[in-house]
Scaffold this motif. Structure first.
Motif, short mmCIF file in Angstrom:
data_model
loop_
_atom_site.label_atom_id
_atom_site.label_comp_id
_atom_site.label_asym_id
_atom_site.label_seq_id
_atom_site.Cartn_x
_atom_site.Cartn_y
_atom_site.Cartn_z
N LEU A 1 24.55 32.84 39.13
CA LEU A 1 25.78 33.18 39.83
C LEU A 1 26.42 34.45 39.31
O LEU A 1 26.77 35.36 40.07
CB LEU A 1 26.78 32.02 39.74
N GLU A 2 26.60 34.55 37.99
CA GLU A 2 27.30 35.70 37.42
C GLU A 2 26.54 36.99 37.70
O GLU A 2 27.14 38.02 38.07
CB GLU A 2 27.50 35.50 35.92
N ALA A 3 25.22 36.97 37.53
CA ALA A 3 24.42 38.17 37.77
C ALA A 3 24.46 38.58 39.24
O ALA A 3 24.53 39.76 39.57
CB ALA A 3 22.98 37.94 37.31
N GLU A 4 24.41 37.60 40.14
CA GLU A 4 24.42 37.91 41.57
C GLU A 4 25.78 38.44 42.02
O GLU A 4 25.88 39.34 42.85
CB GLU A 4 24.04 36.67 42.39
N PHE A 5 26.84 37.87 41.49
CA PHE A 5 28.18 38.28 41.90
C PHE A 5 28.59 39.63 41.29
O PHE A 5 29.17 40.47 41.97
CB PHE A 5 29.21 37.22 41.50
N PHE A 6 28.30 39.83 40.00
CA PHE A 6 28.83 40.99 39.28
C PHE A 6 27.77 42.02 38.92
O PHE A 6 28.09 43.09 38.40
CB PHE A 6 29.55 40.54 38.00
N GLY A 7 26.50 41.71 39.17
CA GLY A 7 25.43 42.64 38.81
C GLY A 7 25.05 42.53 37.35
O GLY A 7 25.63 41.75 36.59
N TYR A 8 24.07 43.34 36.92
CA TYR A 8 23.66 43.30 35.52
C TYR A 8 23.06 44.64 35.12
O TYR A 8 22.73 45.48 35.96
CB TYR A 8 22.67 42.16 35.26
N ARG A 9 22.93 44.83 33.82
CA ARG A 9 22.35 46.04 33.27
C ARG A 9 20.95 45.75 32.75
O ARG A 9 20.63 44.64 32.34
CB ARG A 9 23.23 46.60 32.15
N LYS A 10 20.14 46.78 32.76
CA LYS A 10 18.76 46.66 32.29
C LYS A 10 18.73 46.09 30.87
O LYS A 10 19.47 46.54 29.99
CB LYS A 10 18.09 48.03 32.31
N PRO B 1 30.82 26.16 40.88
CA PRO B 1 31.15 25.37 39.69
C PRO B 1 32.41 25.93 39.01
O PRO B 1 32.76 27.10 39.19
CB PRO B 1 29.93 25.51 38.80
N LEU B 2 33.07 25.10 38.21
CA LEU B 2 34.35 25.48 37.60
C LEU B 2 34.24 26.72 36.73
O LEU B 2 35.14 27.57 36.73
CB LEU B 2 34.89 24.31 36.78
N ALA B 3 33.14 26.86 35.99
CA ALA B 3 33.00 28.03 35.11
C ALA B 3 33.00 29.32 35.92
O ALA B 3 33.62 30.32 35.53
CB ALA B 3 31.72 27.91 34.29
N MET B 4 32.33 29.31 37.07
CA MET B 4 32.28 30.50 37.91
C MET B 4 33.62 30.72 38.61
O MET B 4 34.02 31.87 38.87
CB MET B 4 31.16 30.36 38.92
N GLN B 5 34.32 29.65 38.91
CA GLN B 5 35.65 29.78 39.52
C GLN B 5 36.58 30.56 38.60
O GLN B 5 37.36 31.41 39.06
CB GLN B 5 36.23 28.40 39.80
N SER B 6 36.50 30.28 37.30
CA SER B 6 37.34 30.98 36.32
C SER B 6 37.04 32.47 36.31
O SER B 6 37.95 33.31 36.28
CB SER B 6 37.12 30.37 34.94
N LYS B 7 35.76 32.84 36.35
CA LYS B 7 35.37 34.26 36.33
C LYS B 7 35.77 34.95 37.63
O LYS B 7 36.20 36.11 37.63
CB LYS B 7 33.87 34.38 36.10
N LEU B 8 35.65 34.24 38.74
CA LEU B 8 36.04 34.81 40.03
C LEU B 8 37.55 35.08 40.06
O LEU B 8 38.00 36.12 40.56
CB LEU B 8 35.65 33.85 41.15
N LEU B 9 38.33 34.14 39.51
CA LEU B 9 39.78 34.32 39.47
C LEU B 9 40.16 35.58 38.71
O LEU B 9 41.02 36.35 39.15
CB LEU B 9 40.43 33.09 38.83
N ASP C 1 44.86 27.38 40.41
CA ASP C 1 45.30 28.77 40.46
C ASP C 1 44.41 29.60 41.38
O ASP C 1 44.88 30.49 42.11
CB ASP C 1 45.38 29.40 39.07
N LEU C 2 43.11 29.32 41.41
CA LEU C 2 42.21 30.02 42.32
C LEU C 2 42.50 29.61 43.77
O LEU C 2 42.47 30.45 44.68
CB LEU C 2 40.76 29.72 41.97
N PHE C 3 42.79 28.34 43.98
CA PHE C 3 43.12 27.86 45.32
C PHE C 3 44.34 28.60 45.87
O PHE C 3 44.35 29.03 47.03
CB PHE C 3 43.39 26.35 45.28
N TYR C 4 45.37 28.78 45.04
CA TYR C 4 46.56 29.50 45.48
C TYR C 4 46.24 30.96 45.81
O TYR C 4 46.80 31.54 46.74
CB TYR C 4 47.65 29.45 44.41
N ARG C 5 45.34 31.56 45.04
CA ARG C 5 44.96 32.95 45.30
C ARG C 5 44.21 33.11 46.61
O ARG C 5 44.38 34.10 47.32
CB ARG C 5 44.08 33.47 44.15
#
Length: 485
Positions: free
Chosen positions: A215-224, A255-263, A306-310
């Motif tokens: 999830l994190e790599a797909e959403f935010f990308g990654y470096r070599k 999942p909750l961990a990804m919700q936190s990063k998205l927020l 907090d993510l729901f409100y956003r």
């Protein structure tokens, strides 16, 4: 060589130091600036001329920045409104977006972000399209013409179109709520197409289709070298949508961990690719969708409040097909035309009256997507100009709100008996069209019940042993409106 006229902006803040800071920042960007320290002073400027955008603090000595937003709305003005709120005041931000603000900033204002948001409002931020990550979970491209217009003329779909027109011009996050197959992505594309970002990327992501560890790599990308297999730099969904719209479908599956990063990304308007040391600013409008009840998910601890409100600043509910059966003919015709064109079939087959009546007796748990599948199969089986009821392949057990033919008959017997008791005379001879006859009997009874209860559908339904959903379904099927007599 002619140069474009610089945009004029109105800055409204009662603190002279902050007002000067905003003015200097914008002057360096090439804008012409007028400033005001109160609502009254700002209105005097607005009445004297027009601006590209109005940047206003929420709290002013003689009122609220919302008063300016309401004035702009009532006057039919085209200025984009940017609102500055106190840090942590999410309620004010939500209220401003609902009142028509294009976007908002929180104090202390990040000047880099300030310039980015102003540029976006004025259409000056238009980055080149970014390569889209090669994943089956993401889809991008220019929306087809059909996305500009949702098919149907029912009150429910008209209300959806009206909301799309209103929210398209703002930056407000929109949560599209609806059952699977109702067309939530179509609504999101229409919002994108109706706004200033229509010429930029629209990236649709199915949140439930991506493995959790990616999830994190797909959403935010990654470096070599960030992890095994990272052989080159790669940009994520947010970078691909920069300047445009990111549509997060089935957001409730994150999942909750990804919700936190998205927020955090939504709050900071920047992303840090996996393996990178610095964050990259992004200018993305977030649209999301879900078939789940996110309020219940929050209560159950499965979704961050907090993510729901956003995400839930503005909510658009897409009605299921069974709640707008009056649109069935229009939708079917549009779908058949597209299917026939793709298959090279000419002329386009049409639904026979019996086929349309059969479809109207079906509850469509899969909604428009299921209707498309049925029509695909029917087109292949019909082999002629008309699609008959038998070509649809719907078992009798699935018709009329989930009842089998024997159950339907068992239900209709008491209906007929009730009709006799209600003063409806039955013919001595058997009717030539039993289905039409029973429909008319049912229509008489429903109208009588509605009249007795002053068209209170809940009370009328209860008096007949029906639920509110069932009486709505029957009223739609029989074309009964509240004003019928």
């Amino acid at each position: 060589m002619t140069h474009p006229t610089p945009a004029r902006l109105l800055v409204v803040d009662d603190e002279p130091d902050l007002r000067t800071l905003y003015e200097l920042t914008l002057l360096r960007e090439g804008y012409e600036i007028d400033s005001a320290g109160s609502v009254a002073e700002a209105l005097a400027h607005l009445q004297a001329g027009s601006y590209g955008a109005v940047i206003t603090d929420m709290r002013l000595p003689d009122g609220s920045g919302l008063a300016l937003l309401r004035w702009l709305e009532q006057a039919g003005r085209t200025e984009k409104a940017l609102v500055i709120t106190a840090f942590g005041s999410a309620e004010n931000a939500v209220e401003a977006l609902k009142a028509g603000a294009y976007d908002y900033l929180t104090k202390p204002v990040d000047l880099r972000q300030f310039r980015l948001v102003v540029g976006s409002a004025l259409g000056r931020v238009a980055p080149a399209p970014t390569p889209v990550p090669a994943t089956a979970a993401a889809k991008a491209g220019t929306a087809p013409a059909t996305a500009l217009r949702l098919v149907g003329e029912s009150p429910a779909i008209r209300a959806v179109r009206s909301l799309i027109d209103k929210v398209g011009r703002s930056m407000a996050p929109v949560l599209v709520q609806g059952e699977s197959g109702t067309g939530k992505e179509l609504v999101a594309r229409a919002i994108h197409d109706h706004g200033a970002r229509a010429g930029q990327s629209f990236i649709a992501v199915n949140c439930g289709a991506i493995p959790e560890n990616l999830l994190e790599a797909e959403f935010f990308g990654y470096r070599k070298g960030a992890f095994t297999g990272a052989n080159e730099d790669r940009e994520g969904f947010f970078q691909a949508a920069d300047g445009g719209t990111l549509f997060l479908d089935e957001i409730g599956d994150l999942p909750l961990a990804m919700q936190s990063k998205l927020l955090r990304v939504i709050q900071e308007r920047s992303v840090r690719p996996v393996g990178a040391t610095a964050e990259t600013p992004i200018n993305v409008r977030i649209l999301s969708a879900t078939h789940k009840d996110l309020s219940a998910e929050v209560a159950a601890g499965r979704f961050r409040q907090d993510l729901f409100y956003r995400l839930n600043v503005i909510q658009i509910r897409v009605p299921p097909l069974r709640e707008r059966l009056e649109d069935l003919g229009l939708i079917s015709a549009r779908v058949l035309a597209r299917i026939a064109q793709d298959a090279g079939v000419s002329p386009t087959p049409r639904l026979a009256p019996g086929a349309l009546q059969t479809l109207s007796r079906y509850a469509f748990p899969g909604n428009v997507r299921e209707l498309e599948n049925l029509l695909h199969r029917a087109l292949a089986l019909s082999g002629g100009e008309w699609i008959e009821a038998g070509d649809l392949g719907l078992p009798d057990a699935l018709l009329d709100d989930g009842r089998s033919e024997s159950q339907f008959a068992a239900f209709e017997v008491p209906v007929v008996a009730a009709a006799v008791a209600d003063g409806v005379s039955l013919p001595e001879e058997l009717p030539a069209d039993l289905a039409r006859y029973l429909d008319e009997v049912e229509r008489v009874i429903l109208l009588r019940a509605l009249e007795l209860h002053r068209f209170n559908r809940t009370a009328a339904a209860a008096s007949l042993g029906l639920s509110l959903r069932q009486i709505r379904y029957r009223m739609a099927r029989l074309a009964i409106s509240a004003g019928d007599s």
